[in-house]
Write a protein that holds these residues in place. Structure first.
Motif, PDB file in Angstrom:
ATOM      1  N   GLY A  14      54.600  41.613  63.756  1.00  0.00           N
ATOM      2  CA  GLY A  14      55.551  40.695  63.756  1.00  0.00           C
ATOM      3  C   GLY A  14      56.388  40.901  62.274  1.00  0.00           C
ATOM      4  N   SER A  15      57.549  40.180  62.214  1.00  0.00           N
ATOM      5  CA  SER A  15      58.293  40.284  61.041  1.00  0.00           C
ATOM      6  C   SER A  15      57.882  39.489  59.945  1.00  0.00           C
ATOM      7  N   PRO A  16      57.559  40.208  58.744  1.00  0.00           N
ATOM      8  CA  PRO A  16      57.024  39.439  57.477  1.00  0.00           C
ATOM      9  C   PRO A  16      58.093  38.404  56.951  1.00  0.00           C
ATOM     10  N   LEU A  17      59.723  38.374  57.344  1.00  0.00           N
ATOM     11  CA  LEU A  17      60.346  37.477  57.117  1.00  0.00           C
ATOM     12  C   LEU A  17      60.112  36.248  57.537  1.00  0.00           C
ATOM     13  N   HIS A  18      59.696  36.206  58.807  1.00  0.00           N
ATOM     14  CA  HIS A  18      59.337  34.726  59.132  1.00  0.00           C
ATOM     15  C   HIS A  18      57.671  34.606  59.347  1.00  0.00           C
ATOM     16  N   GLY A  19      56.975  35.566  59.060  1.00  0.00           N
ATOM     17  CA  GLY A  19      55.431  35.574  59.163  1.00  0.00           C
ATOM     18  C   GLY A  19      54.658  34.643  58.086  1.00  0.00           C
ATOM     19  N   PRO A  20      53.341  34.401  58.265  1.00  0.00           N
ATOM     20  CA  PRO A  20      52.908  33.661  57.178  1.00  0.00           C
ATOM     21  C   PRO A  20      52.900  34.054  55.861  1.00  0.00           C
ATOM     22  N   ARG A  21      52.895  35.325  55.561  1.00  0.00           N
ATOM     23  CA  ARG A  21      52.883  35.845  53.953  1.00  0.00           C
ATOM     24  C   ARG A  21      53.957  35.493  53.235  1.00  0.00           C
ATOM     25  N   ILE A  22      55.089  35.339  53.991  1.00  0.00           N
ATOM     26  CA  ILE A  22      56.326  34.997  53.106  1.00  0.00           C
ATOM     27  C   ILE A  22      56.286  33.442  53.031  1.00  0.00           C
ATOM     28  N   LYS A  23      55.756  32.672  54.117  1.00  0.00           N
ATOM     29  CA  LYS A  23      55.809  31.406  53.943  1.00  0.00           C
ATOM     30  C   LYS A  23      54.950  30.822  52.714  1.00  0.00           C
ATOM     31  N   ALA A  72      58.672  37.365  46.792  1.00  0.00           N
ATOM     32  CA  ALA A  72      59.393  37.040  48.346  1.00  0.00           C
ATOM     33  C   ALA A  72      60.439  37.821  48.526  1.00  0.00           C
ATOM     34  N   LYS A  73      61.342  37.752  47.502  1.00  0.00           N
ATOM     35  CA  LYS A  73      62.433  38.665  47.733  1.00  0.00           C
ATOM     36  C   LYS A  73      62.396  40.071  47.873  1.00  0.00           C
ATOM     37  N   LEU A  74      61.372  40.652  47.086  1.00  0.00           N
ATOM     38  CA  LEU A  74      61.007  42.041  47.032  1.00  0.00           C
ATOM     39  C   LEU A  74      60.551  42.274  48.483  1.00  0.00           C
ATOM     40  N   LEU A  75      59.664  41.426  49.004  1.00  0.00           N
ATOM     41  CA  LEU A  75      58.993  41.745  50.363  1.00  0.00           C
ATOM     42  C   LEU A  75      60.055  41.709  51.581  1.00  0.00           C
ATOM     43  N   ARG A  76      61.066  40.941  51.410  1.00  0.00           N
ATOM     44  CA  ARG A  76      62.009  40.905  52.280  1.00  0.00           C
ATOM     45  C   ARG A  76      62.977  42.183  52.333  1.00  0.00           C
ATOM     46  N   MET A  77      63.069  42.517  51.176  1.00  0.00           N
ATOM     47  CA  MET A  77      63.933  43.883  51.033  1.00  0.00           C
ATOM     48  C   MET A  77      63.254  45.172  51.394  1.00  0.00           C
ATOM     49  N   GLN A  78      61.948  45.076  51.236  1.00  0.00           N
ATOM     50  CA  GLN A  78      61.020  46.168  51.305  1.00  0.00           C
ATOM     51  C   GLN A  78      60.878  46.058  53.149  1.00  0.00           C
ATOM     52  N   HIS A  79      60.893  45.188  53.802  1.00  0.00           N
ATOM     53  CA  HIS A  79      60.823  44.911  55.208  1.00  0.00           C
ATOM     54  C   HIS A  79      62.077  45.676  55.809  1.00  0.00           C
ATOM     55  N   GLU A  80      63.286  45.188  55.214  1.00  0.00           N
ATOM     56  CA  GLU A  80      64.403  45.665  55.745  1.00  0.00           C
ATOM     57  C   GLU A  80      64.385  47.243  55.493  1.00  0.00           C
ATOM     58  N   GLU A  99      62.234  48.949  55.580  1.00  0.00           N
ATOM     59  CA  GLU A  99      61.051  49.846  56.743  1.00  0.00           C
ATOM     60  C   GLU A  99      61.844  49.902  58.151  1.00  0.00           C
ATOM     61  N   VAL A 100      62.489  48.897  58.391  1.00  0.00           N
ATOM     62  CA  VAL A 100      63.305  48.541  59.622  1.00  0.00           C
ATOM     63  C   VAL A 100      64.212  49.613  59.722  1.00  0.00           C
ATOM     64  N   THR A 101      65.030  49.930  58.749  1.00  0.00           N
ATOM     65  CA  THR A 101      66.257  50.694  58.532  1.00  0.00           C
ATOM     66  C   THR A 101      65.684  52.027  58.548  1.00  0.00           C
ATOM     67  N   THR A 102      64.601  52.547  57.935  1.00  0.00           N
ATOM     68  CA  THR A 102      64.451  53.969  57.874  1.00  0.00           C
ATOM     69  C   THR A 102      63.218  54.281  58.691  1.00  0.00           C
ATOM     70  N   LYS A 103      62.586  53.499  59.413  1.00  0.00           N
ATOM     71  CA  LYS A 103      61.635  53.435  60.330  1.00  0.00           C
ATOM     72  C   LYS A 103      60.383  53.903  59.653  1.00  0.00           C
ATOM     73  N   GLN A 104      59.895  53.854  58.478  1.00  0.00           N
ATOM     74  CA  GLN A 104      59.009  54.448  57.755  1.00  0.00           C
ATOM     75  C   GLN A 104      58.146  53.069  56.934  1.00  0.00           C
ATOM     76  N   ALA A 105      57.026  52.995  57.283  1.00  0.00           N
ATOM     77  CA  ALA A 105      56.213  51.761  56.600  1.00  0.00           C
ATOM     78  C   ALA A 105      55.583  52.347  55.264  1.00  0.00           C
ATOM     79  N   ILE A 106      56.700  52.636  54.612  1.00  0.00           N
ATOM     80  CA  ILE A 106      56.132  52.981  53.138  1.00  0.00           C
ATOM     81  C   ILE A 106      56.558  52.185  51.923  1.00  0.00           C
ATOM     82  N   PHE A 107      57.348  51.097  52.262  1.00  0.00           N
ATOM     83  CA  PHE A 107      57.925  50.288  51.123  1.00  0.00           C
ATOM     84  C   PHE A 107      56.976  49.034  50.839  1.00  0.00           C
ATOM     85  N   VAL A 108      56.488  48.408  51.686  1.00  0.00           N
ATOM     86  CA  VAL A 108      56.017  46.941  51.465  1.00  0.00           C
ATOM     87  C   VAL A 108      54.647  47.120  50.602  1.00  0.00           C
TER      88      VAL A 108
END
Length: 505
Positions: free
Chosen positions: A354-363, A389-397, A399-408
């Motif tokens: 799921g999306s960390p933007l709305h997931g438990p970790r950010i909250k 929290a701001k950094l996690l949002r940007m890193q998720h974005e 990873e979504v745009t690059t389709k590479q799970a290397i930022f979070v």
């Protein structure tokens, strides 16, 4: 009965009897009497047999002559001088087998008389027999009714005899015997105290406590907790609480206080003892018995108990610990717990779905930020949580745009460097602007990122945009580290400091 030499012996009784075998004879019980039938001991035979001239008989006879002030006493002693130790031993042994106290006394006097002329005999033997006979004569009294022979006493042992006496509620005699024989008197006093509690239902608790303490203090190290436990079982809980106050050992005192419902006192005693195991025992007991708010109030009042509870709850009961901190107004501690939980979610594979933007970790991080903001002392932590929290949002974005799970969960520096390596300079600039990365740091990050991708043209172009705030040394060092000395040569002439030129060349 069959005698010792095979001859039958007949005894006639006019009433029914019961025969009870013993280790050294047989006990005969009838409706009116109890008798003990045994073979006459050899020592007794050697002294009292008609016409006996054995050393023991002559020693016994010498005592009679001595009492009459007759010179024959000395003649008898001269006759048995070589056998005097055996004669003394026979008199002592015969005294032990006698039930008649006057006969015992006479035989012991004969042994003492002979011992005075015998230097090789053990002096303790006579004293031990006197002790044994005093104990036996005391229990043979009709008031007690335990007619033991010396052989039975030796097999039974003094401790077992004392146990039988206290079971017969002959506590005073049992106490005197244990004191006389050097045995521990605690068993006797403990049994007496328990029996006294059971039999004294009409006596008030305070008065009965004074009676009990007067006797219990006679024995050092006695377990007041055991007596208190008996009082509790007998339905006298107030008396039990008063008794357990006198127990010096916390390891016995605290569990009993818990069992009688004195949790507050138990926590005080456990804390005063400093024993962490006892404190945890009380804490877990109260935890199960009391409502949370009441439990929190009790724990908060005891610093050592509070610290131990917090240490345990940090490892195993996060939610309960958060409730505790909230009830005591420690909002910053709740925030730290939430922040820690956010990092523990990384280890949970379910958290990545799921999306960390709305997931438990950010909250969770946002909750921590709000709690930190409640106090001025934790402004730094509030800002750090906000930026996290701001950094996690940007890193998720990214990873979504690059389709590479290397930022979070990478740092700001690593995020910028990774964006440049991937050629996403716009995203790198956005991260730089959002987190106010200094120009000097920005140059360092971009130089090393371009060298990593070996984009030498872009690196040269970047160096010509304007004079770097870091100077050209980072360009030279990055090229040298990458093994491209030819590229490094391009920037050496631009170094302003002669010493820097000398170092790199």
């Amino acid at each position: 009965m069959v005698g010792p030499y095979g001859d039958p012996v007949r005894y006639l009784y006019d009433e029914p009897i019961i025969l009870i075998p013993e280790s050294d004879g047989v006990r005969i019980l009838s409706n009116t009497s109890m008798e003990f039938l045994q073979r006459v001991p050899d020592s007794t035979v050697s002294i009292f047999k008609i016409g006996s001239t054995l050393p023991a008989a002559l020693l016994y006879d010498a005592l009679e002559h001595f009492d009459k002030r007759s010179a024959k006493a000395d003649e008898n002693l001269r006759l048995i001088r070589s056998s005097l130790p055996e004669a003394v031993e026979a008199c002592i042994d015969a005294a032990g087998h006698e039930f008649d106290t006057s006969r015992q006394r006479t035989l012991l006097r004969a042994a003492s008389y002979g011992q005075a002329f015998c230097s090789q005999f053990q002096r303790d033997r006579l004293q031990e027999m006197c002790k044994t006979l005093r104990v036996l004569n005391a229990v043979r009294s009709y008031e007690i009714g335990i007619p033991l022979s010396i052989q039975q006493y030796k097999l039974l042992t003094a401790s077992v005899l004392i146990g039988r006496l206290i079971n017969c509620h002959q506590h005073f005699l049992a106490f005197r015997i244990s004191e006389y024989t050097g045995l521990n008197q605690e068993v006797v006093i403990m049994h007496w105290a328990c029996a006294k509690i059971t039999a004294s239902l009409a006596i008030h608790d305070a008065a009965l406590l004074e009676i009990l303490l007067d006797k219990l203090k006679l024995c050092k190290g006695i377990s007041y907790a055991a007596v208190a436990a008996h009082a509790d079982k007998s339905g006298r809980r107030k008396l039990a609480a008063m008794l357990v106050e006198h127990e010096p050992r916390s390891s016995k005192q605290v569990p009993l206080l818990l069992s009688i419902g004195e949790e507050d006192t138990a926590l005080v005693k456990a804390t005063e003892s400093g024993d962490t195991d006892l404190i945890y025992l009380v804490l877990f007991h109260i935890w199960q018995k009391r409502p949370p708010l009441e439990f929190f109030g009790m724990v908060q009042a005891r610093p050592l108990g509070r610290d131990l509870f917090i240490s345990y709850a940090r490892c195993y009961k996060h939610e309960f610990l958060k409730d505790f901190f909230l009830s005591t107004g420690q909002l910053q501690d709740v925030a730290f717990l939430l922040w820690k939980e956010s990092w523990e979610l990384v280890k949970n594979p379910m958290a990545s779905k799921g999306s960390p933007l709305h997931g438990p970790r950010i909250k969770i991080i946002e909750k921590a930020q709000n709690l930190f903001s409640e106090t001025k002392e934790h402004a730094f932590e509030a800002k750090a949580a906000e930026e996290h929290a701001k950094l996690l949002r940007m890193q998720h974005e990214l990873e979504v745009t690059t389709k590479q799970a290397i930022f979070v969960d990478s740092s700001v520096n690593d995020t910028i460097r990774t964006c440049i390596v991937l050629g996403n300079h716009r995203a790198a600039m956005k991260v730089r602007t959002e987190f106010k990365v200094s120009e000097k740091r920005w140059y360092w990050l971009k130089v090393f990122a371009l060298v990593t991708t070996r984009d030498w043209d872009a690196l040269e172009k970047f160096s010509k945009e304007k004079r770097p705030p870091t100077g050209y040394k980072p360009f030279v060092e990055a090229c040298v580290d990458a093994g491209e000395k030819d590229e490094a040569i391009k920037y050496i002439p631009k170094l302003a400091d002669p010493r820097e030129k000398a170092e790199v060349t």
